[in-house]
Design a protein around this motif. Structure first.
Motif, mmCIF file in Angstrom:
data_model
loop_
_atom_site.group_PDB
_atom_site.id
_atom_site.type_symbol
_atom_site.label_atom_id
_atom_site.label_comp_id
_atom_site.label_asym_id
_atom_site.label_seq_id
_atom_site.Cartn_x
_atom_site.Cartn_y
_atom_site.Cartn_z
ATOM 1 N N UNK A 341 -6.566 -5.258 14.068
ATOM 2 C CA UNK A 341 -6.132 -6.537 13.435
ATOM 3 C C UNK A 341 -6.276 -6.459 11.970
ATOM 4 N N UNK A 342 -7.297 -5.933 11.524
ATOM 5 C CA UNK A 342 -7.731 -5.665 10.181
ATOM 6 C C UNK A 342 -8.015 -4.618 9.482
ATOM 7 N N UNK A 343 -7.715 -3.519 10.315
ATOM 8 C CA UNK A 343 -7.802 -2.128 9.938
ATOM 9 C C UNK A 343 -7.037 -1.580 8.810
ATOM 10 N N UNK A 344 -7.207 -0.786 8.148
ATOM 11 C CA UNK A 344 -6.191 -0.471 6.766
ATOM 12 C C UNK A 344 -4.842 0.183 7.508
ATOM 13 N N UNK A 345 -3.759 -0.080 7.180
ATOM 14 C CA UNK A 345 -2.235 0.655 7.491
ATOM 15 C C UNK A 345 -1.829 1.368 6.421
ATOM 16 N N UNK A 346 -1.011 2.211 6.730
ATOM 17 C CA UNK A 346 -0.149 2.677 5.671
ATOM 18 C C UNK A 346 1.156 2.109 5.541
ATOM 19 N N UNK A 347 1.543 2.069 4.153
ATOM 20 C CA UNK A 347 2.637 1.267 3.905
ATOM 21 C C UNK A 347 4.179 2.006 4.462
#
Length: 347
Positions: A341-347
């Motif tokens: 839920x708070x992990x970094x994602x890619x755009x």
């Protein structure tokens, strides 16, 4: 070893590349940077921006390579019929071109990224008649709210059971058909080239670096995006669809173990393995688990909507991967999905 990694800039490819380098392998990175997957993002440093269908590019890239880890593919369920040429071109033709080039270059070891979608519907049992193969769910049944699969003999609701790697392949989408084709081309190459290969049938992969808000994002990423917008995650059907969600770090580790296995394998050996957590979870619970990683207090909404190409249940058996590869997932969904839920994602 010198390992050529296709799809190296993708969600899974990035994790696999880091894992390979982490144990000392030299990685030759290849990714075409397909706009639907990467947007306008530039290719990472050291990446050869090559289309897998480009036969002229492969001889130089395969020079000195000991094994190939083939992650490159157009992914997703097949958002529209117009996507069919992309799946057939990139996934099917691209794999065939790569395999032919590997043979010419004398590279005879391959780890192939496959998918649980090759099974179509999972394994089902009837209380009276035992294992049964359900017919595809009709639009009329889904419209009426009947989302279950039924026994073709007595009409009873079928229960799910674990799917092992010997299950029949029954693709239900254009993407699934392309993954079956990749496996079949690979198996033929193993026999004809006197080579060795492992196909890894990924179940629902999630984790840091996952793309957000595209037709090709996973459902966990879509649930997370809804929560970030302050909206209720939209759960299709009744939310009771059962899947296996596996963390991308576990998928990367499975690739390392598969590479070790295929390098040591006898020529002519082809194996397929489920890559899964071994802990089944419903789609409604996936939405709830992602929600617990936030402080929004937003509950998912069960919409009753459906997609005609979706299957009801696919739940993997982890036994063969554990026994042959020594692979067991380290991140259970109950831990990984809230953290996602708070992990970094890619755009």
């Amino acid at each position: 070893m010198r390992v050529l990694l296709t799809g190296s800039a993708g969600f899974i490819g990035t994790a696999v590349g880091s894992a390979l380098e982490g144990v000392g392998h030299e990685v030759v990175r290849v990714d075409v940077m397909w706009p639907q997957a990467h947007g306008a993002t530039a290719a990472p440093p050291g990446t050869h921006q090559v289309d897998v269908r480009d036969a002229e590019a492969w001889p130089a890239l395969l020079d000195g390579v000991d094994a190939v880890c083939h992650q490159a593919a157009v992914v997703g369920a097949g958002v529209r019929v117009g996507d069919l040429p992309d799946y057939a071109g990139v996934n099917d033709l691209g794999t065939a071109v790569l395999l032919a080039a590997m043979h010419e270059a004398g590279v005879d070891r391959l780890v192939l990224a496959s998918s649980m979608v090759v099974y179509g519907e999972g394994r089902y049992t009837c209380p009276t008649h035992g294992d049964r193969v359900p017919r595809p769910r009709s639009r009329a049944a889904l419209e009426s709210g009947d989302v279950e699969n039924h026994c073709p003999d007595c009409g009873a609701t079928l229960g799910w059971a674990l799917v092992d790697e010997d299950a029949r392949l029954d693709p239900r989408s254009s993407y699934a058909a392309s993954k079956v084709a990749q496996e079949h081309y690979t198996a033929a190459w193993v026999r004809q080239a006197d080579a060795a290969a492992v196909a890894l049938r990924y179940h629902n992969v999630y984790g840091p670096g996952m793309p957000r808000d595209t037709p090709y994002s996973g459902v966990a990423a879509m649930f997370r995006s809804s929560l970030e917008r302050g909206e209720r995650p939209q759960v299709y059907e009744d939310g009771g669809q059962v899947r296996d969600f596996v963390h991308v770090s576990d998928v990367a580790r499975a690739n390392l173990l598969a590479l070790e296995s295929v390098v040591a394998a006898d020529r002519g050996r082809y194996d397929a393995f489920n890559v899964c957590s071994g802990e089944p979870v419903s789609i409604l619970d996936v939405a709830r688990l992602v929600g617990t990683g936030t402080d929004t207090g937003i509950e998912p909404e069960v919409t009753g909507r459906y997609r005609l190409g979706d299957v009801r249940h696919v739940v993997a058996s982890p036994a063969r991967a554990r026994e042959v590869l020594g692979f067991a997932a380290a991140v259970p969904p109950g831990v990984g999905l809230p953290a996602f839920a708070t992990a970094p994602l890619r755009a």
